[in-house]
Design a protein around this motif. Sequence first.
Motif, short mmCIF file in Angstrom:
data_model
loop_
_atom_site.label_atom_id
_atom_site.label_comp_id
_atom_site.label_asym_id
_atom_site.label_seq_id
_atom_site.Cartn_x
_atom_site.Cartn_y
_atom_site.Cartn_z
N ILE A 1 30.42 -7.67 8.11
CA ILE A 1 30.00 -7.70 6.56
C ILE A 1 31.08 -7.18 5.80
CG2 ILE A 1 28.54 -6.54 5.10
CD1 ILE A 1 26.25 -6.01 7.28
N GLU A 2 32.00 -6.22 5.99
CA GLU A 2 33.03 -6.02 5.28
C GLU A 2 34.17 -7.08 5.35
OE1 GLU A 2 33.02 -3.59 3.19
OE2 GLU A 2 31.17 -2.74 3.70
N ALA A 3 34.20 -7.72 6.43
CA ALA A 3 35.15 -8.77 6.53
C ALA A 3 34.79 -10.10 5.55
CB ALA A 3 35.32 -9.21 7.99
N ALA A 4 33.43 -10.30 5.64
CA ALA A 4 33.04 -11.49 4.85
C ALA A 4 33.15 -11.33 3.12
CB ALA A 4 31.62 -11.66 4.83
N LYS A 5 33.14 -9.90 2.88
CA LYS A 5 33.40 -9.59 1.41
C LYS A 5 34.81 -9.70 1.03
CE LYS A 5 29.75 -6.09 1.41
NZ LYS A 5 29.13 -4.75 1.06
N LEU A 6 35.65 -9.84 1.96
CA LEU A 6 37.28 -9.92 1.57
C LEU A 6 37.50 -11.27 1.15
CD1 LEU A 6 38.85 -8.10 4.34
CD2 LEU A 6 38.13 -7.09 2.13
N VAL A 7 36.59 -12.10 0.89
CA VAL A 7 36.75 -13.44 0.46
C VAL A 7 37.72 -14.24 1.14
CG1 VAL A 7 37.01 -14.64 -1.50
CG2 VAL A 7 36.29 -12.54 -1.93
N GLU B 1 37.10 -14.43 12.91
CA GLU B 1 36.00 -13.64 12.32
C GLU B 1 35.79 -12.31 13.24
OE1 GLU B 1 32.38 -15.95 12.33
OE2 GLU B 1 31.82 -15.46 14.25
N VAL B 2 35.47 -11.23 12.36
CA VAL B 2 35.03 -10.26 13.08
C VAL B 2 33.51 -10.15 13.42
CG1 VAL B 2 34.91 -7.66 12.60
CG2 VAL B 2 36.62 -8.84 11.50
N CYS B 3 33.22 -10.09 14.70
CA CYS B 3 31.74 -9.95 15.16
C CYS B 3 31.35 -8.63 15.44
CB CYS B 3 32.05 -10.96 16.62
SG CYS B 3 32.65 -10.19 17.74
N ASN B 4 32.25 -7.60 15.12
CA ASN B 4 31.70 -6.14 15.28
C ASN B 4 30.60 -5.96 14.13
OD1 ASN B 4 31.62 -3.68 16.67
ND2 ASN B 4 32.81 -2.90 14.81
N GLN B 5 29.44 -5.16 14.62
CA GLN B 5 28.23 -5.09 13.57
C GLN B 5 28.52 -3.58 13.06
OE1 GLN B 5 26.45 -7.25 12.67
NE2 GLN B 5 26.99 -8.74 14.28
N GLN B 6 29.18 -2.76 13.77
CA GLN B 6 29.20 -1.15 13.20
C GLN B 6 30.46 -0.80 13.41
OE1 GLN B 6 26.22 1.20 15.10
NE2 GLN B 6 24.49 0.14 14.20
N ALA B 7 31.19 0.12 12.60
CA ALA B 7 32.36 0.36 12.69
C ALA B 7 32.79 1.57 13.85
CB ALA B 7 32.95 1.21 11.58
#
Length: 734
Positions: free
Chosen positions: A29-35, A467-473
């Motif tokens: 989710i955070e990776a997607a927010k980096l645009v 893409e980052v596939c990890n769901q939780q840090a």
Amino acid sequence: MSTWADFIQQNEDRDGVRLTWNVWPSTRIEAAKLVVPMAAMITPLKERPELPPAQYEPVLCGRSQCRAVLNPLCQVDYRSKSWICNFCYQRNTFPQHYAAISESNQPAELISHFSTIEYHLQRAALAPTIFLFVVDTCQDYEDLQPLKESLQMSLSLIPPNALVGLITFGRMVQLHELGCDGYSKCYVFRGTKDVSPKQLQEQLGLGGGGGSRAPAPAANPAGPAPGQVQNRFLQPLQNVDMNLTDLIGDIQRDPWTVQQGNRPLRATGVALSVAVSLLEATFPNAGARVMLFIGGPCTQGPGMIVGESLKDPIRSHHDLEKDACKYHKKACKHYDGLAKRAAENGHIIDIYSCALDQPGLNEMRYFSKYTGGYMVMGDSFNTSLFKQTFQKVFAKDAQNNHFRMGFNASLEVKCSKELKVNGIIGPCISLNKRSQNVSDNEIGVGGTAAWKIPGIDPSTSVAVFFEVCNQQAGNIPQGQPGAMQFITFYQHSSGQKRVRVTTIARHWADAATNLSHVSGGFDQETAAGVMARLAVQKSDIDDGPDVLRWLDRMLIRLCQKFGEYHKDDPSSFRFADNMSLYPQVYPTILTVLCMCMLLAFLQFMFHLRRSQFLQVFNCSPDESSYYRDKLNREDVTNSLIMIQPTLYSYSFNGVPEPVLLDSSSILPDRILLLDTFFLILIYHGETIDSWKKAGYQDLPDHENFRQLLQAPVEDAQVCNHLLIGLPNFLLNVY
């Protein structure tokens, strides 16, 4: 303490890799927010004179689904002589010849400085390089004669053991038989009918594997040794040097009469079909280079681009938008099929086009897109521009005097389990190798972890998307960095098979709580190059306005993510004060640096929107295809020069310095050097020009003035990129 700029430069010099984000967000989710997407711009064969060659086979992970190469990030147990793969955590034992390793006696692949290492495979058989010339004879004598001279010159640069062949074409296609002493012999094919590999085998009595042989998988570095077939059409240069030189010198203009008001009948599509079928039937999955020289568009048979009559204009961008091109789709389908066949067998197709009209590069762009071949566009074969460019194709390295080119390469990507590969944008085709780290979201050539790049050289760069596939840090192991490994198999110009392995690692960070740490590792130059490739890819599918709107939305989202502002108050916008990587540095300085970082990225995007890569006004379809092809294969530095040209000022006041791309930079006592990558221009101010006309540079008392005039010329030779297949040229404007 080294800065991020130093870190990025050091890694690029050592590994040939640059990342958009050098600190990775720990969740999807955070990776997607980096645009800006996570991507790596990699130059697989970046020249490194200090790179030590390993004269042995690489050590691979024993797990069949992994097969990663031993690297400095692996955990090593010197007592048990075993190592743990950093990608799949499989424990492996070292081969017998590693029995003497210890903490004080490590092989090169375990030393952190050698994150890139090249293996010279000794067991693989040497494979000959192949050069097949395909020459258009529908040209005037003023163009055909200098072309023949350039071809004869190239024979002196090709190794004696290389295989060479010749095809000429006009209305008919002639496949020349070599090795005939005292006479010439050729086989003629109709220019209106395609030729398949099976038909060519039957008609010419050729042996070989035929066109159905599948390419070697990426995991096999050596591949099947090509049959040492010396057929009548591809012979070692040392055996046919004199005969081929005479044969090229005897090439005449196409004898068929061209009526007034008509174009000559040119069977380019069939000539390329014969060339691809010949190599496919005799040397499948071997390093070969088809060099096509054309002086106009294909006007008959498969691959036809325009009709014979000059009353029928060649297609424009407006015609393509309205789908009013009679031959466009069929031509694209023909050349697309030929390019895929050539790429699957590791064969390269170069296009050297010199014509005042469009020769059809838009339809033939697949040859460069799939095979990594060079695309050269010029006005005449009789110009120094073409002659120098063609000679650069055969440039050799300073160390071993080998060509600066590789053949039949494949690139395979490994990554940590928290990452997945989306795809590649660059000159390649898919090898359809699925793995657990392949994402369902495809970007460019996706759905695979391995790609074939038939033509590769030290300047060839590709953009790999992740893409980052990890769901939780919390799922990421503490202190465990994420890693990527790029494995490049290729055939060196000497015929030796080699493997270059690059392994890089970056740390994770929780972007939700520590955004400053992630934003500090943002590389705006790489991001600009990556976004440019994405925009160019979209422009091939969507309309121009849609691409510009997409680019604008991305910029707005980026500012929303990293900026602070009050709604409906544009003057309140500023970047966040907490965008600091090193807390001990004065915060105000860090704020300025981070703001400059993003402003530089926005500046590149501003120039990209107005560039010829996205704007087709005043460009033909061939020119647009040419410019976009160059952007999709060059590294970050050259991509930025294409997007935003550089302007340097020379004066008596000091050393050369960059100045604004603005008319205010023009001063009477200043010399300007403009580098657009495709064009290099030197401008002399009014005073400088008058002094030069007066001949002051020839007087002994004005040595400084002479040096001032010479400085931009010398720098132009350096920034004239000296890249293969690029028509960089120099203009002097006074």
